[in-house]
Write a protein that holds these residues in place. Sequence first.
Motif, PDB file in Angstrom:
ATOM      1  N   UNK A  27       0.835  -1.204   0.000  1.00 17.77           N
ATOM      2  CA  UNK A  27       0.000   0.000   0.000  1.00 17.77           C
ATOM      3  C   UNK A  27       0.867   1.249   0.000  1.00 17.77           C
ATOM      4  N   UNK A  28       1.933   1.230   0.755  1.00 21.40           N
ATOM      5  CA  UNK A  28       2.829   2.397   0.814  1.00 21.40           C
ATOM      6  C   UNK A  28       3.587   2.562  -0.499  1.00 21.40           C
ATOM      7  N   UNK A  29       4.016   1.441  -1.086  1.00 19.50           N
ATOM      8  CA  UNK A  29       4.795   1.526  -2.326  1.00 19.50           C
ATOM      9  C   UNK A  29       3.923   1.864  -3.534  1.00 19.50           C
ATOM     10  N   UNK A  30       2.593   1.801  -3.371  1.00 15.73           N
ATOM     11  CA  UNK A  30       1.694   2.140  -4.477  1.00 15.73           C
ATOM     12  C   UNK A  30       1.766   3.628  -4.807  1.00 15.73           C
ATOM     13  N   UNK A  31       2.196   4.430  -3.835  1.00 15.06           N
ATOM     14  CA  UNK A  31       2.326   5.872  -4.081  1.00 15.06           C
ATOM     15  C   UNK A  31       3.488   6.106  -5.041  1.00 15.06           C
ATOM     16  N   UNK A  32       3.265   6.905  -6.131  1.00 22.08           N
ATOM     17  CA  UNK A  32       4.352   7.108  -7.096  1.00 22.08           C
ATOM     18  C   UNK A  32       5.580   7.771  -6.482  1.00 22.08           C
ATOM     19  N   UNK A  33       6.749   7.405  -7.002  1.00 24.61           N
ATOM     20  CA  UNK A  33       7.982   8.009  -6.507  1.00 24.61           C
ATOM     21  C   UNK A  33       8.055   9.473  -6.909  1.00 24.61           C
ATOM     22  N   UNK A  34       8.655  10.281  -6.060  1.00 23.10           N
ATOM     23  CA  UNK A  34       8.803  11.713  -6.327  1.00 23.10           C
ATOM     24  C   UNK A  34      10.271  12.087  -6.341  1.00 23.10           C
ATOM     25  N   UNK A  35      10.627  12.894  -7.296  1.00 21.51           N
ATOM     26  CA  UNK A  35      12.023  13.288  -7.412  1.00 21.51           C
ATOM     27  C   UNK A  35      12.377  14.448  -6.528  1.00 21.51           C
TER      28      UNK A  35
END
Lengths: 46, 402
Positions: free
Chosen positions: A38-46
Amino acid sequence: MTDGEGALRAVLAGAAAGIERAAADLALAEEPSRLVAALEAEPERG
Amino acid sequence: MAWKDLCHVPGLPTSCGTKTREYFVDVRECEAVRRLRQAGAVGLGKLNMTELALGPFGDNPHHGDAQNPWRTGCAAGGSSSGGGVAVAAGLVLGAVGSDTGGSIRLPAACCGIVGLKPTYGRVSRAGAMPLSWSLDHLGPMARTVADAALMLGAMAGHDPADATSSRRPVPDYAGALARGVAGLRLGLPENYYFDGVSPEVAAAVREAASVIARLGAVVTEIRLPDPQPLTDVASLITWCESSAVHARIVRERPHELGSVVRARLEPGFHVSAYDYLQAARIRARLTREFVREVFAEVDGLLTPVIPEPAPALDQVTAGAPGEVVLRMARFARLTRPLNGLGLPALSVPCGFTASGLPQALQIVGRPFDEATVLRVGHAYEQAAGFWARRPPAAPSPDVRAR
């Protein structure tokens, strides 16, 4: 059971009741192991 | 640097705050400590902590109560009490703490330092005593946000020895600090987080939000999904898992444990498998809902860390164990939901009370977005300048171990 244990058991029963309410419409497919997913579903941000 | 005494470090005993000198042993060094040492950190030793990491006030019946460097007799916060004290007093530049319900952020808030609970899965827990494996986090405690960012950069990253460890790449946290907060959307919760909080604490956090707004962030009020179910989930899971982990000492040597810790561990033996599994199932859904709803509106949250300034230790630890445990739950009610959610949360000093005790701001971010949380903390810290204040150098003469 001491008074202190009684108070803690009451808190525990309250927490269980709160979870029971929150879980009332839980999807059948929900598994206990999905937190990191669930936490990793959030897209990565630069 | 120094390490909370639940990190296994070869050659040093790991009491975990218990009476037993070598309560916890592992086949490998605490991975977070090993990575810091590999990055050049010099280890000075272990730090006092609340017995078995069970308690937010910093008292310890075996090794002596950690004393708040700003005011003898006030709680240092726990359970990473020694980290809060040692960093605030200038004995070390940084410390490794653990946080299952607030145990990095609470001592950071009480002692006027920076403490970060990273995202669940960001820092390996391998080689550290588990309290509640579903909620345990390791993280840095430091004098400044920049120091915490440097430490996190060294500690974070995938570790196959921790099954919950994420494979996400580790960004350059320290390098991103100078980007400032212009354009960031930050939310002040309308519900829960200011309920029952002392007026002085609430005013300090709102003033900190004003400072951050003047730096260019857009600060708005936001209504959060009710955090109470998350508190219930986190509490129940902690009760069950901590009882399972520490069953042996509870069953075979209960007389070695403090009365409050015994009281904390006992209820976990009476929770049904049904309640535990429902709590674990509901947690992921609550997290997805919270992340989706909150972070559609804002990039981060600004909240208090503790509901009142560091309380008098003899007052909060007085009374029957049941009363003390309920007091503990109230003191950690602003930090514990973030353990349930697994979100990154930073405690940063935001001033002092009229009587001279530290105040603290909690900055919460998206999953794995420690970089933004640290950016906001750094910008605020540099603008506000509280980080430069130091507690009285010499301890009062009445400081003594029990």
